[in-house]
Write an enzyme that holds these catalytic residues in place. Sequence first.
Site, mmCIF file in Angstrom:
data_model
loop_
_atom_site.group_PDB
_atom_site.id
_atom_site.type_symbol
_atom_site.label_atom_id
_atom_site.label_comp_id
_atom_site.label_asym_id
_atom_site.label_seq_id
_atom_site.Cartn_x
_atom_site.Cartn_y
_atom_site.Cartn_z
ATOM 1 N N GLN A 271 -15.760 24.063 -73.370
ATOM 2 C CA GLN A 271 -15.446 25.463 -73.100
ATOM 3 C C GLN A 271 -15.713 26.366 -74.300
ATOM 4 O O GLN A 271 -15.476 27.570 -74.236
ATOM 5 C CB GLN A 271 -13.977 25.585 -72.676
ATOM 6 C CG GLN A 271 -13.668 24.859 -71.383
ATOM 7 C CD GLN A 271 -12.185 24.783 -71.076
ATOM 8 O OE1 GLN A 271 -11.353 25.359 -71.784
ATOM 9 N NE2 GLN A 271 -11.825 24.068 -70.023
ATOM 10 N N HIS B 126 -10.075 24.791 -74.202
ATOM 11 C CA HIS B 126 -9.068 25.800 -74.545
ATOM 12 C C HIS B 126 -9.290 26.486 -75.897
ATOM 13 O O HIS B 126 -8.441 26.488 -76.779
ATOM 14 C CB HIS B 126 -7.660 25.191 -74.487
ATOM 15 C CG HIS B 126 -7.344 24.573 -73.156
ATOM 16 N ND1 HIS B 126 -6.201 23.860 -72.917
ATOM 17 C CD2 HIS B 126 -8.036 24.581 -71.974
ATOM 18 C CE1 HIS B 126 -6.195 23.442 -71.650
ATOM 19 N NE2 HIS B 126 -7.310 23.867 -71.070
ATOM 20 N N GLU C 79 -0.671 32.217 -65.214
ATOM 21 C CA GLU C 79 0.346 33.263 -65.413
ATOM 22 C C GLU C 79 -0.262 34.602 -65.786
ATOM 23 O O GLU C 79 -1.311 34.666 -66.428
ATOM 24 C CB GLU C 79 1.299 32.863 -66.550
ATOM 25 C CG GLU C 79 2.102 31.615 -66.295
ATOM 26 C CD GLU C 79 3.041 31.288 -67.450
ATOM 27 O OE1 GLU C 79 3.758 30.281 -67.342
ATOM 28 O OE2 GLU C 79 3.071 32.038 -68.460
ATOM 29 N N TYR D 94 6.181 32.219 -74.777
ATOM 30 C CA TYR D 94 5.834 32.225 -73.354
ATOM 31 C C TYR D 94 5.899 30.834 -72.716
ATOM 32 O O TYR D 94 5.532 30.675 -71.556
ATOM 33 C CB TYR D 94 4.474 32.901 -73.158
ATOM 34 C CG TYR D 94 4.600 34.381 -73.429
ATOM 35 C CD1 TYR D 94 4.951 35.270 -72.421
ATOM 36 C CD2 TYR D 94 4.459 34.875 -74.723
ATOM 37 C CE1 TYR D 94 5.129 36.607 -72.683
ATOM 38 C CE2 TYR D 94 4.642 36.217 -74.996
ATOM 39 C CZ TYR D 94 4.974 37.084 -73.974
ATOM 40 O OH TYR D 94 5.185 38.432 -74.240
ATOM 41 N N TYR E 274 -3.131 17.216 -64.475
ATOM 42 C CA TYR E 274 -4.265 16.999 -63.573
ATOM 43 C C TYR E 274 -4.215 15.649 -62.862
ATOM 44 O O TYR E 274 -4.859 15.461 -61.838
ATOM 45 C CB TYR E 274 -5.577 17.163 -64.338
ATOM 46 C CG TYR E 274 -5.759 18.574 -64.842
ATOM 47 C CD1 TYR E 274 -6.077 19.609 -63.968
ATOM 48 C CD2 TYR E 274 -5.580 18.884 -66.182
ATOM 49 C CE1 TYR E 274 -6.226 20.910 -64.415
ATOM 50 C CE2 TYR E 274 -5.729 20.181 -66.643
ATOM 51 C CZ TYR E 274 -6.052 21.198 -65.757
ATOM 52 O OH TYR E 274 -6.184 22.473 -66.208
#
Length: 374
Positions: A91, A155, A249, A259, A270
């Site tokens: 990513q 991420h 979210e 958070y 997963y």
Amino acid sequence: MKKIKLVSLSIISFLSLSCNAQVKSDDIPIKDEVKNYTLETVVADIVVPWGMTWLPDGSMLVTEKSGVLYHVKNGTKTEIKNVPKVYARGQGGLLDIALHPDYAKNGWIYMTFASDEGEGTGGHTKLIRAKLLDGALTQIESLYKATPNTTKGQHFGSRILFDDDGYLYFSIGERGEHFVNPQDITRDGGKIYRLNDDGSIPKDNPFVGQTGAKEAIYTYGNRNPQGMAKNPVTGAIWEHEHGPQGGDEINIIKKGINYGWPVVTYGIDYDGTTISKENEKPGIQKPIYYWLPSIAPSGMTFVTSDKYPDWKGHLLVGSLKFQYLELLKLKGNEVIGRQKIATGIGRVRNVAQGPDGYIYMGVEGKGIIKIIPN
């Protein structure tokens, strides 16, 4: 052979049941799209158009995850030279781009990307600023580089946003170390950061002066934020982040707030296992909305344009998983309605409202697409 088939069927059934079990009680049902618009391709053949912004002349700068920065004008894309080398893995790659609020005077362009600079093998998210001259980046300045590098491919984040006071916010995901990084303010990853425009740390950042703390951190306990937008009414910074399997979210960013990831989550892992049994906990901020099952959100913008009277004042979020744009109808800070837009368009990586008042989507494998109301 029969045993192998039975095991395979059992695994498929287990995963299917895990996915199907993710039902959100009293959720807001999503409505089908009302096709009162046409779609126009502004520029084609961009594999992963991650970030986009507009120059004063109305032309665009578009980042492509592999490491290419395009200047798009009149439907033609030109590759910008002297873009720093990116660590293109999983990513990671060339991510977001934003102009300084006073760009017309100072010419600063801000970008985030995965970089292999610094300690450790692999890469981590870096923030730079630069200027554009004769089709090339110049005066490149390094503002922040997360550490340590890792070869994990997930991420990296990342979005960039300026608030009404000129502070720069950017996000970095927890880099696949969810039990290590997000809850630890001495470590990078799983955070929203706030800097002055020159990369220095604001004196009122929440963890300034705390021993060992990364003082650029503004919030923590964030999983992988890939959408940030400024509420045009309140000036507050909204962000959304990927959950695991379920539990994406939307949050309103507040100074020093936790958070919750992975202490509190609405999602499961997963493989169907439990990450946390807690949906809420004292000292942890609840989201204003969460998706179950996940939509895999990316990109986010508030609609302020009169060109879309039914969308004005509401929020648009791209879905990578379901390949549509989602309109979230708002009443203050509450989500009261949902509607699909551009169903089946492809993996919507980004969405933004241009200075001309039109909505633009960055769609993987296609490019930049403009939504034109009928």
